[in-house]
Design a protein around this motif. Sequence first.
Motif, short mmCIF file in Angstrom:
data_model
loop_
_atom_site.label_atom_id
_atom_site.label_comp_id
_atom_site.label_asym_id
_atom_site.label_seq_id
_atom_site.Cartn_x
_atom_site.Cartn_y
_atom_site.Cartn_z
N TYR A 124 1.99 76.34 -28.03
CA TYR A 124 0.66 76.19 -27.46
C TYR A 124 -0.06 77.53 -27.48
O TYR A 124 0.57 78.60 -27.42
CB TYR A 124 0.75 75.65 -26.03
CG TYR A 124 0.94 74.16 -26.01
CD1 TYR A 124 -0.16 73.31 -25.99
CD2 TYR A 124 2.20 73.60 -26.05
CE1 TYR A 124 0.01 71.93 -26.00
CE2 TYR A 124 2.38 72.23 -26.06
CZ TYR A 124 1.27 71.40 -26.04
OH TYR A 124 1.44 70.04 -26.06
N SER A 144 -4.37 74.49 -26.31
CA SER A 144 -4.17 73.49 -27.36
C SER A 144 -2.88 73.80 -28.12
O SER A 144 -2.36 74.91 -28.04
CB SER A 144 -5.35 73.47 -28.33
OG SER A 144 -5.48 74.72 -28.98
N GLN A 145 -2.41 72.82 -28.85
CA GLN A 145 -1.19 73.01 -29.65
C GLN A 145 -1.54 73.88 -30.86
O GLN A 145 -2.44 73.56 -31.62
CB GLN A 145 -0.64 71.67 -30.12
CG GLN A 145 0.61 71.77 -30.95
CD GLN A 145 1.81 72.34 -30.20
OE1 GLN A 145 2.13 71.93 -29.11
NE2 GLN A 145 2.46 73.32 -30.80
N CYS A 168 -1.99 76.62 -15.27
CA CYS A 168 -0.96 76.63 -16.32
C CYS A 168 0.24 77.48 -15.91
O CYS A 168 1.38 77.10 -16.14
CB CYS A 168 -1.54 77.10 -17.65
SG CYS A 168 -2.24 78.76 -17.64
N CYS A 227 7.46 80.07 -25.28
CA CYS A 227 6.99 78.71 -25.03
C CYS A 227 7.98 77.70 -25.62
O CYS A 227 8.42 77.84 -26.76
CB CYS A 227 5.61 78.52 -25.64
SG CYS A 227 4.94 76.84 -25.52
N ASN A 275 7.17 74.38 -25.73
CA ASN A 275 6.37 73.20 -26.07
C ASN A 275 6.66 72.02 -25.16
O ASN A 275 6.81 70.89 -25.61
CB ASN A 275 6.58 72.80 -27.54
CG ASN A 275 5.94 73.78 -28.48
OD1 ASN A 275 4.79 74.16 -28.32
ND2 ASN A 275 6.69 74.22 -29.48
N CYS A 276 6.71 72.27 -23.87
CA CYS A 276 7.04 71.21 -22.92
C CYS A 276 5.84 70.32 -22.59
O CYS A 276 5.99 69.30 -21.94
CB CYS A 276 7.62 71.81 -21.64
SG CYS A 276 6.45 72.80 -20.69
N ASP A 277 4.65 70.73 -23.01
CA ASP A 277 3.42 69.93 -22.85
C ASP A 277 2.86 69.86 -21.43
O ASP A 277 1.97 69.06 -21.19
CB ASP A 277 3.63 68.50 -23.38
CG ASP A 277 4.09 68.45 -24.82
OD1 ASP A 277 3.60 69.25 -25.62
OD2 ASP A 277 4.95 67.61 -25.13
N GLU A 297 -1.11 72.10 -21.01
CA GLU A 297 -2.36 71.64 -21.63
C GLU A 297 -3.20 70.74 -20.71
O GLU A 297 -4.38 71.01 -20.51
CB GLU A 297 -2.08 70.94 -22.95
CG GLU A 297 -3.34 70.51 -23.66
CD GLU A 297 -3.06 69.80 -24.97
OE1 GLU A 297 -3.96 69.78 -25.81
OE2 GLU A 297 -1.95 69.27 -25.16
#
Length: 84
Positions: free
Chosen positions: A31, A25-26, A50, A9, A11-13, A16
Amino acid sequence: MSLMITDECINCDVCEPECPNGAISQGEEIYVIDPNLCTECVGHFDEPQCQQVCPVDCIPLDPGHEESREQLYAKYERIMAVEE
Protein backbone atom coordinates in the motif's frame (compact mmCIF):
# COMPACT_ATOMS: atom_id res chain seq x y z
CA MET A 1 4.09 15.81 7.56
CA SER A 2 2.18 13.32 5.61
CA LEU A 3 2.61 9.67 6.44
CA MET A 4 4.25 6.89 4.45
CA ILE A 5 4.02 3.11 4.38
CA THR A 6 7.30 1.22 4.67
CA ASP A 7 8.24 -2.04 3.01
CA GLU A 8 7.36 -3.81 6.26
CA CYS A 9 3.72 -3.61 5.05
CA ILE A 10 2.05 -7.03 4.98
CA ASN A 11 -0.85 -5.95 2.72
CA CYS A 12 -3.40 -6.73 5.41
CA ASP A 13 -5.90 -4.26 3.88
CA VAL A 14 -6.93 -2.61 7.15
CA CYS A 15 -5.49 0.88 6.57
CA GLU A 16 -7.10 1.75 3.23
CA PRO A 17 -10.74 1.89 4.39
CA GLU A 18 -9.75 3.89 7.49
CA CYS A 19 -8.39 6.86 5.52
CA PRO A 20 -11.02 9.63 5.40
CA ASN A 21 -9.23 11.38 2.52
CA GLY A 22 -8.74 8.37 0.26
CA ALA A 23 -4.97 8.86 0.41
CA ILE A 24 -4.14 5.15 0.74
CA SER A 25 -4.19 2.83 -2.24
CA GLN A 26 -2.65 -0.46 -3.33
CA GLY A 27 0.72 0.13 -4.96
CA GLU A 28 2.70 -2.32 -7.07
CA GLU A 29 3.85 -4.35 -4.07
CA ILE A 30 2.50 -2.68 -0.92
CA TYR A 31 0.00 0.00 0.00
CA VAL A 32 1.08 3.59 -0.62
CA ILE A 33 0.01 6.98 0.70
CA ASP A 34 -0.50 9.96 -1.61
CA PRO A 35 1.17 12.88 0.23
CA ASN A 36 -1.13 15.30 -1.62
CA LEU A 37 -4.14 13.74 0.13
CA CYS A 38 -2.69 12.75 3.51
CA THR A 39 -3.51 15.16 6.33
CA GLU A 40 -2.61 12.77 9.18
CA CYS A 41 -6.39 12.80 9.72
CA VAL A 42 -6.25 16.48 10.77
CA GLY A 43 -9.79 17.81 10.39
CA HIS A 44 -11.29 14.35 10.86
CA PHE A 45 -9.73 12.67 13.91
CA ASP A 46 -7.25 13.41 16.71
CA GLU A 47 -4.83 10.72 15.52
CA PRO A 48 -4.03 9.14 12.15
CA GLN A 49 -6.45 6.26 11.80
CA CYS A 50 -4.17 4.17 9.60
CA GLN A 51 -1.51 4.16 12.31
CA GLN A 52 -4.10 3.11 14.88
CA VAL A 53 -5.14 -0.01 12.95
CA CYS A 54 -1.79 -1.07 11.45
CA PRO A 55 -0.77 -4.39 13.05
CA VAL A 56 2.92 -4.04 12.13
CA ASP A 57 3.52 -0.32 12.83
CA CYS A 58 4.79 0.38 9.32
CA ILE A 59 3.26 3.87 8.89
CA PRO A 60 5.71 6.52 10.13
CA LEU A 61 5.89 10.21 9.31
CA ASP A 62 7.30 10.89 5.86
CA PRO A 63 10.42 13.06 6.30
CA GLY A 64 10.20 13.99 2.62
CA HIS A 65 6.89 15.80 3.16
CA GLU A 66 7.19 18.01 6.22
CA GLU A 67 4.07 20.03 7.02
CA SER A 68 2.83 21.88 10.08
CA ARG A 69 -0.56 21.19 11.65
CA GLU A 70 -1.78 24.43 10.06
CA GLN A 71 -0.63 23.28 6.61
CA LEU A 72 -2.29 19.90 7.12
CA TYR A 73 -5.54 21.62 8.10
CA ALA A 74 -5.36 23.88 5.03
CA LYS A 75 -4.88 20.76 2.88
CA TYR A 76 -7.90 19.17 4.61
CA GLU A 77 -10.00 22.24 3.75
CA ARG A 78 -8.89 22.09 0.08
CA ILE A 79 -9.73 18.38 -0.12
CA MET A 80 -13.16 18.91 1.43
CA ALA A 81 -13.91 21.84 -0.92
CA VAL A 82 -13.19 19.63 -3.96
CA GLU A 83 -15.45 16.86 -2.64
CA GLU A 84 -18.43 19.18 -2.22
